[in-house]
Design a protein around this motif. Structure first.
Motif, short mmCIF file in Angstrom:
data_model
loop_
_atom_site.label_atom_id
_atom_site.label_comp_id
_atom_site.label_asym_id
_atom_site.label_seq_id
_atom_site.Cartn_x
_atom_site.Cartn_y
_atom_site.Cartn_z
N ILE A 168 -3.19 -4.64 -5.43
CA ILE A 168 -3.68 -3.90 -6.60
C ILE A 168 -4.97 -4.53 -7.13
O ILE A 168 -5.94 -3.83 -7.42
CB ILE A 168 -2.61 -3.85 -7.70
CG1 ILE A 168 -1.39 -3.06 -7.22
CG2 ILE A 168 -3.18 -3.23 -8.97
CD1 ILE A 168 -1.67 -1.64 -6.80
N TYR A 194 0.81 -1.22 -13.34
CA TYR A 194 2.15 -1.48 -12.82
C TYR A 194 2.86 -2.60 -13.57
O TYR A 194 2.22 -3.56 -14.02
CB TYR A 194 2.09 -1.87 -11.34
CG TYR A 194 1.75 -0.73 -10.41
CD1 TYR A 194 2.71 0.21 -10.06
CD2 TYR A 194 0.47 -0.61 -9.87
CE1 TYR A 194 2.40 1.25 -9.19
CE2 TYR A 194 0.15 0.42 -9.01
CZ TYR A 194 1.13 1.35 -8.67
OH TYR A 194 0.82 2.38 -7.82
N GLU A 234 0.83 -1.21 0.00
CA GLU A 234 0.00 0.00 0.00
C GLU A 234 0.86 1.25 0.00
O GLU A 234 0.55 2.24 -0.67
CB GLU A 234 -0.92 -0.02 1.22
CG GLU A 234 -1.93 1.11 1.24
CD GLU A 234 -2.90 1.00 2.40
OE1 GLU A 234 -3.80 1.86 2.49
OE2 GLU A 234 -2.75 0.07 3.22
N ASP A 290 2.22 1.85 -3.46
CA ASP A 290 1.17 2.39 -4.32
C ASP A 290 0.98 3.88 -4.04
O ASP A 290 0.83 4.68 -4.97
CB ASP A 290 -0.13 1.63 -4.08
CG ASP A 290 -1.25 2.08 -5.00
OD1 ASP A 290 -1.02 2.14 -6.23
OD2 ASP A 290 -2.35 2.39 -4.51
#
Length: 376
Positions: free
Chosen positions: A51, A198, A10, A13
C-alpha cells in the motif's frame, strides 16, 4: 500461479476495490483464515509495504507516513511495550512505552487513557486498573480487593498485557472511524487520518482470554458496521470460532483461506456461502452455553452466544427473523436478549451483569431451541 505475499497483498487490495452490488456500499471487510505458521503476520507487513509503495511520497518517507494509508495490529505492535528491568530490580513493576507516533497520538494528543482502561477492564476484570504516568511513557497497575483496599504496583500476566495493547489499538481505531464518519473534513477534530485506506488486524484473539473471544468479535463487527467511510478492514485469524462469529455478524458474502504451498508460495482461496460454515460454529456455541449452564457461570456475553445460535438456526430453517423461534411471550424474551447484545462498547454506560433470574432465561431459551428445532 506462484504467488508471493506481495502478490497476495495485491489481490486483497483488488478485492477491496471491486465494484459492489447495487445498493451496497462496497466491501467493508475481508476475513481471512489461516493456520498458525502460515504467514499471517508477514502478510500484514507485506500488505503495508504494498500500500505504501503505491505512493511515491510514501516511498521516500515511509516511516513517517505509513499510518496515513494503513493502520495495522500484529505481533510487532506488542514490541512497543516492555517491562522496565531497572524498576523491576527495585521492586517496582512498570510497563514502559517505547517512543512512537502510534501511542503519542492516542494518549498525548487525544487523551484516551480512560477509554483504554475501560476496554481493558471489560476484557479482563473490573478491579484491575492501568495507570499512565504523567508523560505517558510508562504504565503501572493496581488491583482492588475487598473493603476498598487496593494493591498497587503489581505485575500483570502476559495475557493481560496483550489485552492492554489490544485495548489501546481498539480505542485508536474506534476514534479514527468516528472522525472519518464526519463527512466534512473541516469539522473533524483531526485530519491525521483523512487519507487512511486500510485497517489491518492480525489475529487479535491471541491477545485475549477465551471467555471474551465472542465479545471481541462482536465488538469488532459493531465497529466495522458503524463505518460509513471508505476505510476497509482486513482481518486475519487462526481461530475458527472467531472467524465464524465475525462472518455471521458481518453477513459477509464470502471469506478467504490463506495457504502456504509446498514450494513456499501462497494462495488465497475464496470461500462462498455455506462453505464458510464448515467450522461447526453452531455446535461450538451449543457446547459453550451448556458448559456455562452446568458450571453456573453465565455472563453477559453468553446472551450474545445464545442470540448467535438462534440466528444461525433461523437462517438454516428458513425463518425470516430469529425471534420467530422464541417461545410464547416473544417480546419479553426478545427485549431481554437485545438488552445484553445490542449494547455499544463505545458508550460510557455499562450494562449490568445478569441477575439470577436473567441467567435462568439463558437456560430456558437454550433448552427450548434444542428441544423444538431438531438438534441431535
Amino acid at each position: 500461479m506462484n504467488n508471493t505475499l506481495i502478490n497476495i497483498a495485491e489481490q486483497i487490495d483488488r478485492n477491496a476495490q471491486s465494484t459492489p452490488k447495487k445498493g451496497k456500499k462496497g466491501n467493508k471487510a475481508q476475513l481471512i483464515y489461516a493456520f498458525n505458521g502460515t504467514g499471517k503476520t508477514r502478510l500484514s507487513q507485506a500488505f503495508k509495504e504494498f500500500i505504501v509503495s503505491q505512493d511515491k511520497a510514501d516511498k521516500e518517507n515511509s516511516g513517517a507516513l505509513t499510518r496515513h494509508k494503513i493502520l495495522y495490529y500484529n505481533a510487532f505492535t506488542e514490541d512497543l511495550f516492555v517491562w522496565d528491568i531497572d524498576k523491576y530490580q527495585q521492586g517496582e513493576h512498570q510497563l514502559s512505552i517505547q517512543p512512537n507516533s502510534f501511542t503519542d497520538w492516542i494518549l498525548k494528543e487525544q487523551g484516551q487513557e480512560q477509554n483504554i482502561a475501560r476496554y481493558f477492564q471489560s476484557y479482563t476484570q473490573q478491579n484491575l486498573t492501568p495507570h499512565f504516568n504523567e508523560d505517558f511513557s510508562a504504565i503501572t497497575f493496581s488491583l482492588a480487593t475487598g473493603n476498598d483496599q487496593r494493591i498497587a504496583n503489581i505485575k500483570i500476566s502476559k495475557g493481560e498485557e496483550n489485552n492492554l495493547i489490544w485495548s489501546i489499538f481498539f480505542t485508536l481505531i474506534s476514534l479514527v472511524i468516528a472522525e472519518r464518519n464526519i463527512a466534512e473534513k473541516s469539522e473533524r477534530s483531526t485530519n491525521e487520518f483523512d487519507q487512511l485506506r486500510y485497517i489491518f488486524i492480525d489475529d487479535p484473539v491471541s491477545s485475549l482470554d477465551e471467555n471474551h473471544l465472542i465479545q471481541l468479535a462482536v465488538d469488532i463487527a459493531k465497529l466495522i458496521k458503524s463505518n460509513d467511510s471508505e476505510i476497509k478492514f482486513i482481518i486475519t485469524t487462526h481461530n475458527p470460532l472467531f472467524y465464524n462469529v465475525l462472518y455471521n455478524e458481518l453477513k459477509l458474502p464470502n471469506g478467504y483461506i490463506l495457504r502456504r504451498l509446498a514450494d513456499g508460495y501462497f494462495e488465497l482461496e475464496e470461500k462462498k456461502g455455506d462453505s464458510n460454515h464448515s467450522f461447526s460454529y453452531h455446535l461450538y456455541l451449543k457446547q459453550l452455553l451448556q458448559q456455562a449452564i452446568k458450571e453456573n457461570k453465565i455472563e453477559k456475553y453468553h446472551f450474545t452466544l445464545l442470540r448467535n445460535l438462534y440466528e444461525k438456526t433461523a437462517c438454516f430453517l428458513g425463518y425470516r427473523h430469529w425471534s420467530d423461534l422464541l417461545p410464547d411471550d416473544k417480546d419479553v424474551y426478545l427485549t431481554r436478549i437485545i438488552n445484553f447484545t445490542s449494547h455499544s462498547t463505545l458508550s460510557n454506560e455499562m450494562v449490568p451483569e445478569p441477575s439470577e433470574p436473567e441467567k435462568q432465561i439463558v437456560t430456558f431459551l437454550l433448552n427450548h431451541l434444542l428441544e423444538n428445532y431438531n438438534f441431535n
